[in-house]
Scaffold this motif. Structure first.
Motif, PDB file in Angstrom:
ATOM      1  N   ARG A 166       1.010  -1.362   0.164  1.00  0.00           N
ATOM      2  CA  ARG A 166      -0.077   0.262   0.004  1.00  0.00           C
ATOM      3  C   ARG A 166       0.685   1.279  -0.559  1.00  0.00           C
ATOM      4  O   ARG A 166       1.340   1.453   0.755  1.00  0.00           O
ATOM      5  CB  ARG A 166      -0.973   0.029   1.060  1.00  0.00           C
ATOM      6  N   GLY A 167       0.451   1.815  -1.066  1.00  0.00           N
ATOM      7  CA  GLY A 167       0.786   3.475  -0.718  1.00  0.00           C
ATOM      8  C   GLY A 167       2.587   3.223  -1.930  1.00  0.00           C
ATOM      9  O   GLY A 167       3.637   4.217  -1.359  1.00  0.00           O
ATOM     10  N   GLU A 168       2.759   2.460  -2.286  1.00  0.00           N
ATOM     11  CA  GLU A 168       4.012   2.034  -3.348  1.00  0.00           C
ATOM     12  C   GLU A 168       3.815   2.914  -4.575  1.00  0.00           C
ATOM     13  O   GLU A 168       2.712   2.612  -5.788  1.00  0.00           O
ATOM     14  CB  GLU A 168       4.729   0.657  -3.165  1.00  0.00           C
ATOM     15  N   PHE A 169       4.784   3.137  -4.881  1.00  0.00           N
ATOM     16  CA  PHE A 169       4.480   3.892  -6.401  1.00  0.00           C
ATOM     17  C   PHE A 169       5.566   3.411  -7.589  1.00  0.00           C
ATOM     18  O   PHE A 169       7.184   3.051  -6.954  1.00  0.00           O
ATOM     19  CB  PHE A 169       5.519   5.853  -6.738  1.00  0.00           C
ATOM     20  N   VAL A 170       5.894   2.569  -8.240  1.00  0.00           N
ATOM     21  CA  VAL A 170       5.624   1.240  -9.409  1.00  0.00           C
ATOM     22  C   VAL A 170       5.783   1.407 -10.433  1.00  0.00           C
ATOM     23  O   VAL A 170       4.812   1.557 -10.620  1.00  0.00           O
ATOM     24  CB  VAL A 170       5.462  -0.486  -8.628  1.00  0.00           C
ATOM     25  N   ALA A 171       7.118   1.199 -11.429  1.00  0.00           N
ATOM     26  CA  ALA A 171       6.566   1.560 -12.705  1.00  0.00           C
ATOM     27  C   ALA A 171       6.897  -0.027 -13.163  1.00  0.00           C
ATOM     28  O   ALA A 171       7.961  -0.638 -12.862  1.00  0.00           O
ATOM     29  CB  ALA A 171       7.572   1.996 -13.338  1.00  0.00           C
ATOM     30  N   ILE A 172       6.268  -0.474 -14.136  1.00  0.00           N
ATOM     31  CA  ILE A 172       6.473  -1.515 -14.604  1.00  0.00           C
ATOM     32  C   ILE A 172       7.655  -1.013 -16.392  1.00  0.00           C
ATOM     33  O   ILE A 172       6.399   0.040 -16.768  1.00  0.00           O
ATOM     34  CB  ILE A 172       5.634  -2.049 -15.215  1.00  0.00           C
ATOM     35  N   MET A 173       8.668  -1.616 -16.838  1.00  0.00           N
ATOM     36  CA  MET A 173       9.417  -1.831 -17.909  1.00  0.00           C
ATOM     37  C   MET A 173       9.489  -2.809 -18.483  1.00  0.00           C
ATOM     38  O   MET A 173       9.671  -4.103 -17.920  1.00  0.00           O
ATOM     39  CB  MET A 173      10.430  -1.284 -17.279  1.00  0.00           C
ATOM     40  N   GLY A 174       9.645  -2.700 -19.945  1.00  0.00           N
ATOM     41  CA  GLY A 174       9.708  -4.301 -20.835  1.00  0.00           C
ATOM     42  C   GLY A 174       9.793  -3.488 -22.148  1.00  0.00           C
ATOM     43  O   GLY A 174       8.443  -2.260 -22.302  1.00  0.00           O
ATOM     44  N   SER A 175      10.131  -3.996 -22.841  1.00  0.00           N
ATOM     45  CA  SER A 175      10.364  -3.855 -24.887  1.00  0.00           C
ATOM     46  C   SER A 175       8.582  -4.951 -24.973  1.00  0.00           C
ATOM     47  O   SER A 175       7.635  -5.741 -24.307  1.00  0.00           O
ATOM     48  CB  SER A 175      11.195  -4.736 -25.464  1.00  0.00           C
ATOM     49  N   SER A 176       8.367  -4.711 -26.303  1.00  0.00           N
ATOM     50  CA  SER A 176       7.281  -4.977 -26.746  1.00  0.00           C
ATOM     51  C   SER A 176       6.914  -6.277 -26.814  1.00  0.00           C
ATOM     52  O   SER A 176       8.045  -7.424 -27.281  1.00  0.00           O
ATOM     53  CB  SER A 176       6.921  -4.266 -28.365  1.00  0.00           C
ATOM     54  N   GLY A 177       5.853  -7.175 -26.569  1.00  0.00           N
ATOM     55  CA  GLY A 177       5.810  -8.332 -25.888  1.00  0.00           C
ATOM     56  C   GLY A 177       6.417  -8.594 -24.460  1.00  0.00           C
ATOM     57  O   GLY A 177       6.716 -10.005 -24.170  1.00  0.00           O
ATOM     58  N   SER A 178       6.960  -7.963 -23.980  1.00  0.00           N
ATOM     59  CA  SER A 178       7.556  -8.992 -22.728  1.00  0.00           C
ATOM     60  C   SER A 178       6.769  -9.135 -21.528  1.00  0.00           C
ATOM     61  O   SER A 178       7.413  -9.981 -20.130  1.00  0.00           O
ATOM     62  CB  SER A 178       8.452  -7.364 -22.162  1.00  0.00           C
ATOM     63  N   GLY A 179       5.471  -8.465 -21.956  1.00  0.00           N
ATOM     64  CA  GLY A 179       4.185  -9.151 -20.672  1.00  0.00           C
ATOM     65  C   GLY A 179       3.934  -8.082 -20.282  1.00  0.00           C
ATOM     66  O   GLY A 179       2.947  -8.131 -18.864  1.00  0.00           O
ATOM     67  N   LYS A 180       4.555  -6.933 -19.974  1.00  0.00           N
ATOM     68  CA  LYS A 180       4.490  -5.769 -18.899  1.00  0.00           C
ATOM     69  C   LYS A 180       2.676  -5.555 -18.973  1.00  0.00           C
ATOM     70  O   LYS A 180       2.011  -5.032 -18.202  1.00  0.00           O
ATOM     71  CB  LYS A 180       5.283  -4.746 -18.602  1.00  0.00           C
ATOM     72  N   SER A 181       2.092  -5.407 -20.079  1.00  0.00           N
ATOM     73  CA  SER A 181       0.703  -5.159 -20.266  1.00  0.00           C
ATOM     74  C   SER A 181      -0.523  -5.914 -20.034  1.00  0.00           C
ATOM     75  O   SER A 181      -1.258  -5.846 -19.453  1.00  0.00           O
ATOM     76  CB  SER A 181       0.686  -4.290 -22.096  1.00  0.00           C
ATOM     77  N   THR A 182       0.101  -7.531 -20.298  1.00  0.00           N
ATOM     78  CA  THR A 182      -0.107  -8.093 -19.808  1.00  0.00           C
ATOM     79  C   THR A 182      -0.415  -8.530 -17.956  1.00  0.00           C
ATOM     80  O   THR A 182      -1.963  -8.839 -17.294  1.00  0.00           O
ATOM     81  CB  THR A 182       0.119  -9.676 -20.349  1.00  0.00           C
ATOM     82  N   LEU A 183       0.531  -8.197 -17.802  1.00  0.00           N
ATOM     83  CA  LEU A 183       0.967  -8.231 -16.645  1.00  0.00           C
ATOM     84  C   LEU A 183      -0.815  -7.092 -15.826  1.00  0.00           C
ATOM     85  O   LEU A 183      -1.198  -7.175 -15.063  1.00  0.00           O
ATOM     86  CB  LEU A 183       1.522  -7.960 -15.824  1.00  0.00           C
ATOM     87  N   MET A 184      -0.341  -5.516 -16.181  1.00  0.00           N
ATOM     88  CA  MET A 184      -1.918  -4.204 -16.128  1.00  0.00           C
ATOM     89  C   MET A 184      -2.605  -5.242 -15.854  1.00  0.00           C
ATOM     90  O   MET A 184      -3.303  -4.795 -15.353  1.00  0.00           O
ATOM     91  CB  MET A 184      -1.061  -3.502 -16.751  1.00  0.00           C
ATOM     92  N   ASN A 185      -2.918  -5.652 -17.067  1.00  0.00           N
ATOM     93  CA  ASN A 185      -4.316  -6.032 -17.853  1.00  0.00           C
ATOM     94  C   ASN A 185      -4.929  -6.755 -16.345  1.00  0.00           C
ATOM     95  O   ASN A 185      -5.986  -7.031 -16.038  1.00  0.00           O
ATOM     96  CB  ASN A 185      -5.025  -6.619 -18.879  1.00  0.00           C
ATOM     97  N   ALA A 236       9.102   6.900 -10.171  1.00  0.00           N
ATOM     98  CA  ALA A 236       8.872   5.505  -9.531  1.00  0.00           C
ATOM     99  C   ALA A 236       9.825   5.594  -7.849  1.00  0.00           C
ATOM    100  O   ALA A 236      11.207   5.756  -8.555  1.00  0.00           O
ATOM    101  CB  ALA A 236       8.044   5.060 -10.305  1.00  0.00           C
ATOM    102  N   ASP A 237       9.582   4.781  -6.939  1.00  0.00           N
ATOM    103  CA  ASP A 237      10.054   4.466  -5.927  1.00  0.00           C
ATOM    104  C   ASP A 237      10.752   3.103  -6.287  1.00  0.00           C
ATOM    105  O   ASP A 237      12.254   2.511  -5.563  1.00  0.00           O
ATOM    106  CB  ASP A 237       9.499   4.431  -5.212  1.00  0.00           C
ATOM    107  N   ARG A 238      10.422   2.019  -7.047  1.00  0.00           N
ATOM    108  CA  ARG A 238      10.250   0.838  -7.590  1.00  0.00           C
ATOM    109  C   ARG A 238      10.289   0.426  -9.208  1.00  0.00           C
ATOM    110  O   ARG A 238       9.115   1.336  -9.192  1.00  0.00           O
ATOM    111  CB  ARG A 238       9.552  -0.342  -6.698  1.00  0.00           C
ATOM    112  N   VAL A 239      10.748   0.531  -9.582  1.00  0.00           N
ATOM    113  CA  VAL A 239      11.288  -0.683 -11.125  1.00  0.00           C
ATOM    114  C   VAL A 239      11.353  -1.558 -11.539  1.00  0.00           C
ATOM    115  O   VAL A 239      12.130  -2.977 -10.283  1.00  0.00           O
ATOM    116  CB  VAL A 239      12.413   0.412 -11.661  1.00  0.00           C
TER     117      VAL A 239
END
Length: 229
Positions: A30-49, A207-210
């Motif tokens: 709770r209260g974290e600021f997290v950035a998710i990075m990765g190239s196209s097809g890395s899974g980041k958008s799937t994870l977000m969904n 972000a505080d965490r990547v």
């Protein structure tokens, strides 16, 4: 706030299977600021969904603010999305025929909040994001940065504890991008948990965490001041 345990996602196209996410284990406090990075097809958008309850994992469990998401039906998931998660997208997702004020009021209308309360709350949020003079404008009359400010105001209407942002600066110039990130930092400072997808390192630095993803796997988890893989 967010606990993913052995989450995997496989998409099937006929006999072809695509492993979008290999087993992922992740906690966001709770209260974290997290950035998710990765190239196209890395899974980041799937994870977000999956985090946003817009998609379901093939296997594994997801606990969101004390609720096991896989046990919820569609109506319950809709309530979770409306009350616990604010969404900000790269393409803004504003309704072109509606005014700025009407766009911001939409989530409250779906929640059955009285019109007077909706109007008052929306006006407060639009003033906060610097658009008090644009409430009667339509999205086509706004710049990209202004459209994203409207989207952020809309995401805050239900006072959701989590804000998910998918490439929120992807369609913006550099100046507008940094203004939007300053706004996110203000929102985070007030206690909102933020999870942001981006491919831009300078945006992720806010972000505080990547979290770095590749081939559907969490490759690196970097916190300010420490690194774990």
């Amino acid at each position: 706030m967010i606990t993913l345990t052995d989450i995997s996602k496989v998409y099937k196209n006929g006999s072809l299977e695509v492993q979008a996410l290999s087993p992922v284990n992740l906690q966001v406090e709770r209260g974290e600021f997290v950035a998710i990075m990765g190239s196209s097809g890395s899974g980041k958008s799937t994870l977000m969904n999956i985090i946003g309850c817009l998609d379901v994992p093939t296997s594994g469990s997801y606990n969101l603010d004390g609720q096991e998401v896989h046990t919820l039906n569609e109506d319950q998931l809709s309530r979770v999305r409306n009350q616990k998660i604010g969404f900000v997208f790269q393409s803004f997702n504003l309704l072109g025929r509606q005014t700025v004020l009407q766009n911001v009021m939409l989530p409250m209308m779906y929640a059955g909040i009285p019109r007077e309360t909706r109007n008052e709350r929306a006006m407060e949020l639009l003033a906060r994001v610097g658009l008090a003079e644009r409430v009667k404008h339509r999205p086509t009359e706004l710049s990209g940065g202004q459209k994203q400010r409207v989207a952020i105001a809309r995401a805050l209407t239900m006072k959701a504890p989590i804000l998910l942002a998918d490439e929120p600066t992807g369609n913006l110039d550099t100046k507008s991008s940094y203004e939007i990130m300053d706004l996110f930092k203000q929102i985070h400072a007030e206690g909102t948990t933020i999870v942001l997808v981006t491919h831009e390192p300078d945006i992720a630095e806010h972000a505080d965490r990547v979290l770095l993803f590749g081939d559907g796997k969490l490759l690196k988890d970097t916190r300010k001041g420490s690194v774990s893989s």
